[in-house]
Design an enzyme around this catalytic site. Structure first.
Site, mmCIF file in Angstrom:
data_model
loop_
_atom_site.group_PDB
_atom_site.id
_atom_site.type_symbol
_atom_site.label_atom_id
_atom_site.label_comp_id
_atom_site.label_asym_id
_atom_site.label_seq_id
_atom_site.Cartn_x
_atom_site.Cartn_y
_atom_site.Cartn_z
ATOM 1 N N TRP A 42 1.749 5.812 0.718
ATOM 2 C CA TRP A 42 1.962 4.931 2.052
ATOM 3 C C TRP A 42 1.522 5.734 3.081
ATOM 4 C CZ3 TRP A 42 2.892 0.100 1.401
ATOM 5 C CH2 TRP A 42 3.998 -0.055 0.626
ATOM 6 N N ASP A 76 6.891 8.214 8.970
ATOM 7 C CA ASP A 76 7.228 7.532 8.042
ATOM 8 C C ASP A 76 8.430 7.304 7.105
ATOM 9 O OD1 ASP A 76 7.574 5.169 6.454
ATOM 10 O OD2 ASP A 76 6.120 5.524 5.673
ATOM 11 N N LYS A 111 16.163 -0.256 2.969
ATOM 12 C CA LYS A 111 16.129 0.783 1.993
ATOM 13 C C LYS A 111 17.861 0.834 1.995
ATOM 14 C CE LYS A 111 11.442 1.268 0.944
ATOM 15 N NZ LYS A 111 11.355 0.788 -0.177
HETATM 16 N N1 PMP Z 1 6.659 3.647 3.755
HETATM 17 C C1 PMP Z 1 6.980 3.593 3.248
HETATM 18 C C2 PMP Z 1 7.878 5.026 2.508
HETATM 19 C C3 PMP Z 1 8.051 3.021 2.004
HETATM 20 O O1 PMP Z 1 8.638 2.628 0.746
HETATM 21 C C4 PMP Z 1 7.563 1.027 2.249
HETATM 22 C C5 PMP Z 1 7.827 0.371 1.450
HETATM 23 N N2 PMP Z 1 8.034 0.585 0.234
HETATM 24 C C6 PMP Z 1 6.964 1.601 3.060
HETATM 25 C C7 PMP Z 1 6.181 2.319 4.192
HETATM 26 C C8 PMP Z 1 5.951 -0.407 3.826
HETATM 27 O O2 PMP Z 1 6.851 -0.982 4.406
HETATM 28 P P1 PMP Z 1 6.888 -2.039 4.373
HETATM 29 O O3 PMP Z 1 7.125 -3.235 3.189
HETATM 30 O O4 PMP Z 1 8.300 -2.874 5.598
HETATM 31 O O5 PMP Z 1 5.675 -2.563 5.595
#
Ligand code: PMP
Length: 359
Positions: free
Chosen positions: A102, A172, A196
């Site tokens: 991510w 994030d 989450k």
């Molecule tokens: N950042 C992290 C740390 C994640 O775990 C996730 C999703 N698993 C995301 C970003 C992406 O999130 P979204 O699907 O809400 O765009």
């Protein structure tokens, strides 16, 4: 109905009390002859929910008056773009710590707006660790430092905020949001998808320091993508039901005892599970011990065949969604705030039996 032990990385298990409250209020909200989903986002009922949820977030995190809280859409992935769109100018540099899949995606987006310097990357070690402060090689004048507080895929977590000598952190926090107290003074932006730790998928919580908002770019930034558009008012139709669910989860978090309660609860759950992983060589933790996540425990078995067998027998025993992310394989057990102790205990006793039979 018998609820399964749901170890999903997200969307993830929600508190049963919250689901039951929502169920009670689903068809008719507060005697109004309609559900909340059918009401205007300008109604008194929804305004109260919006205000309450923002006040609860502010008090749980200790934000004081220095921050704006927003409920946006587009997921954390949209924030990969929106943060640099608002704060990174063409001739400027932002530092992005690369600790996982991510973080890497956030870097790709930021490069579209300005210079990106990577002060540390664990990509060569398959993202098996997070850096210590001494390993961070910052650029000379970054506008902000971005980090992913918990790496959902690899299963690592920063034990505490990286030290940036006053440069604001952009975080994030998708997969450990509200799981422990944080030092808010260090942050410029905190963003997290709700799915989450705080609610169903569909709303993204974004917290921005007010003084930074004054310096945000406006020229060339589409109206809906400017943070300022969303402060102090509801600009367009938010995902009302999702914000309602988040508000119920925040209420539940408060009633349980707030972020300190969940910090020690997470530590208890994680130490039970990691204790089992570390007992002998049958289970092997996938990341460096010091970097282990309290939210997502990743581990391997002696062979992929045994991992398949583990997953299917676990599911037969009501232990679901334990498959590691497709990019890393193995097992991943996610244990966010709403994961009960009994579920982790059930997983650990299943692991013991499985080792006895197959080890
Ligand atoms: N950042 C992290 C740390 C994640 O775990 C996730 C999703 N698993 C995301 C970003 C992406 O999130 P979204 O699907 O809400 O765009």
């Amino acid at each position: 109905m018998k609820r399964v032990h749901n170890f999903s990385a997200g969307p993830a298990t929600l508190p049963l009390e919250v689901l039951e409250k929502a169920q009670k209020e689903l068809v008719e909200y507060k005697g109004k002859g309609q559900s909340l989903m059918e009401m205007s986002h300008r109604s008194a009922e929804y305004t109260e929910i919006d205000q309450q949820a923002k006040a609860r977030l502010s008090s749980l995190l200790g934000l004081g008056d220095d921050f704006e809280v927003m409920f946006l859409q587009g997921g954390a992935s949209s924030q990969f773009m929106m943060a640099p769109y608002n704060f990174l100018r063409e001739n400027e540099t932002a530092d992005y710590i690369d600790t996982g899949r991510w973080s890497d995606k956030a870097i790709t987006e930021a490069k579209k707006f300005g210079y990106v310097h990577v002060p540390y990357s664990s990509s060569e070690g398959n993202y098996d660790r997070v850096p210590k402060n001494g390993e961070l090689k910052f650029s000379s004048n970054p506008v902000y430092v971005h980090f992913t507080s918990n790496n959902t895929v690899a299963g690592t977590q920063f034990p505490t905020e990286p030290e940036t000598n006053g440069v604001p952190l952009v975080c994030d926090a998708s997969s450990d949001f509200l799981s422990r107290p944080i030092d808010v003074d260090k942050y410029g932006i905190i963003y997290a998808g709700a799915q989450k730790n705080v609610g169903p998928a569909g709303v993204t919580i974004v917290i921005v320091r007010k003084d930074l908002l004054e310096k945000a770019k406006t020229e060339g930034v589409p109206t809906i993508l400017r943070y300022k558009t969303h402060t102090g008012k509801i600009f367009n139709t938010p995902p009302t039901f999702n914000v309602y669910m988040v508000n119920l989860v925040l209420d539940w978090i408060e009633q349980k005892g707030g972020l300190s309660y969940f910090e020690s609860f997470s530590q208890k759950k994680a130490s039970l599970l990691y204790g089992e992983i570390d007992k002998d060589d049958f289970y092997r933790g996938a990341v460096e011990k010091e970097s282990r996540s309290l939210m997502n425990a990743t581990y391997r078995l002696p062979s992929e065949e045994l991992e398949q067998k583990f997953l299917s027998e676990a599911a037969e025993n009501g232990l679901v969604a334990l498959k590691g992310h497709r990019s890393v394989g193995g097992i991943r057990a996610s244990m966010y705030n709403a994961m009960p102790m009994e579920s982790v205990e059930a997983l650990v006793s299943f692991m013991q039996e499985f080792r006895d039979k197959n080890g």
